[in-house]
Scaffold this motif. Structure first.
Motif: not given
Lengths: 218, 218
Positions: A50-59, A208-218
């Motif tokens: 319920g706050q206004p605003g907020g960032s709209v980038g990668i994060d 504010g963070a480096t985003h790692f996304v792990l996807t199961r490949t098997r």
């Protein structure tokens, strides 16, 4: 089939997803809130609280993904609340989650516990179901209600480790935050061969963070 | 005063700086070589190993920094070689490091060991000195020869942990590599309060790794 997805499991550079000494006042442990500052800055979080605003980038993109296309949530009991043991104390019977009358899920939530509890229906479409017969049963029940949508796996660390050990996590978003906690709970611990060595891992630098996304490949 | 700097201490996303089961044939443990692929691609590495070419992007900048302005190196005995116990065996007396007759240091190298050994003078300006009276003594000796230049702290993980615990590391370059090893040696383990919570941490995305640089702020 529905995917089981972990989102926004923020980790310090020294590998902790929660600080040491978790309490009712500090459910994320000492320093643990700092892991989530990248998310608190986003528009998604601002809207939820319920706050206004907020960032709209990668994060923001990563924060929003955690709520898109989710038809059910699974969480450990400690994420649901601070009550331990049977629910038959006055505190246990009164507890309805951390999130107030209208929790931010708006779908069925399956809480892993060793102690049976009647479902709790909240406002806004969230119902807490309590699952006493293990992680695979919780996943089956979540799949049954999620339909075409995916299932979000919440925390804490022990719950995520249990699903990782069982090879059941399809996708895991792990933001690495540039700080050291020194102590706390690890998600990658004693996983041994259960770690999917053939996971593909994508890296996206955010604000504010480096985003790692792990996807199961098997 | 000379800084004590760690460079290119590559870490998997699950927190390991070397794989499990280190042997003479796999000194970095199972899967450990994959931690360094970002560096093997760089021009700095190509030049050191007599290959043409090599990348010239962000990863190269970080690889090169590890060799700029360094007047002495400190390393643990296991980084110097696979010999254990006293040096008085034929293998122990013959061992002169992993790096051939002309090692890539070209300055004094202080090897931490519990067993005394005469200095070994190599070609190209590298001399291996063996320090039996602890990490602070090795640092003092390195400072004495480094002059205006800095001191590079090599591995392994146990050596870096010892200096971190003692609060002696001024700068640490930690490339995080998007892979999981499942097991191995951690650099951030049992550090507790010795972790500099007030370290400033800079993040730079590279081609094959995300480069975190920790600078001691107190």
């Amino acid at each position: 089939m529905s995917k089981l997805r972990v989102h926004a499991l923020s980790m310090s550079l020294d590998g902790y997803v929660a600080g040491a000494n978790q309490t009712v006042d500090e459910p994320l442990g000492e320093g643990g809130e700092r892991l989530h500052e990248w998310m608190f800055a986003t528009r998604t979080w601002h809207e939820m609280t319920g706050q206004p605003g907020g960032s709209v980038g990668i994060d923001e993109q990563f924060a929003a993904q955690g709520f898109a296309g989710i038809g059910a949530t699974i969480m450990g009991r400690n994420m649901f609340g601070p009550i331990r043991g049977p629910w038959t104390t006055p505190e246990g019977e009164a507890w309805r989650g951390w999130w107030g009358a209208n929790p931010p899920y708006h779908h069925p939530v399956f809480v892993l516990t060793h102690h049976a509890h009647e479902p709790i229906e909240m406002e806004g479409g969230t119902t807490f179901h309590f699952v006493t017969d293990g992680i695979e049963s919780a996943l089956a029940r979540a799949r049954a209600v999620a339909g075409d949508q995916d299932i979000r796996l919440g925390g804490g660390a022990a719950t995520v480790r249990a699903y990782l050990r069982a090879g059941l996590v399809d996708e895991m978003h792990l933001p690495v935050v540039p700080l050291l906690l020194g102590a706390g709970e690890r998600v990658f611990d004693d996983l041994g061969d259960a770690v999917e060595r053939s996971s593909s891992i994508e890296v996206t630098p955010g604000e504010g963070a480096t985003h790692f996304v792990l996807t199961r490949t098997r």
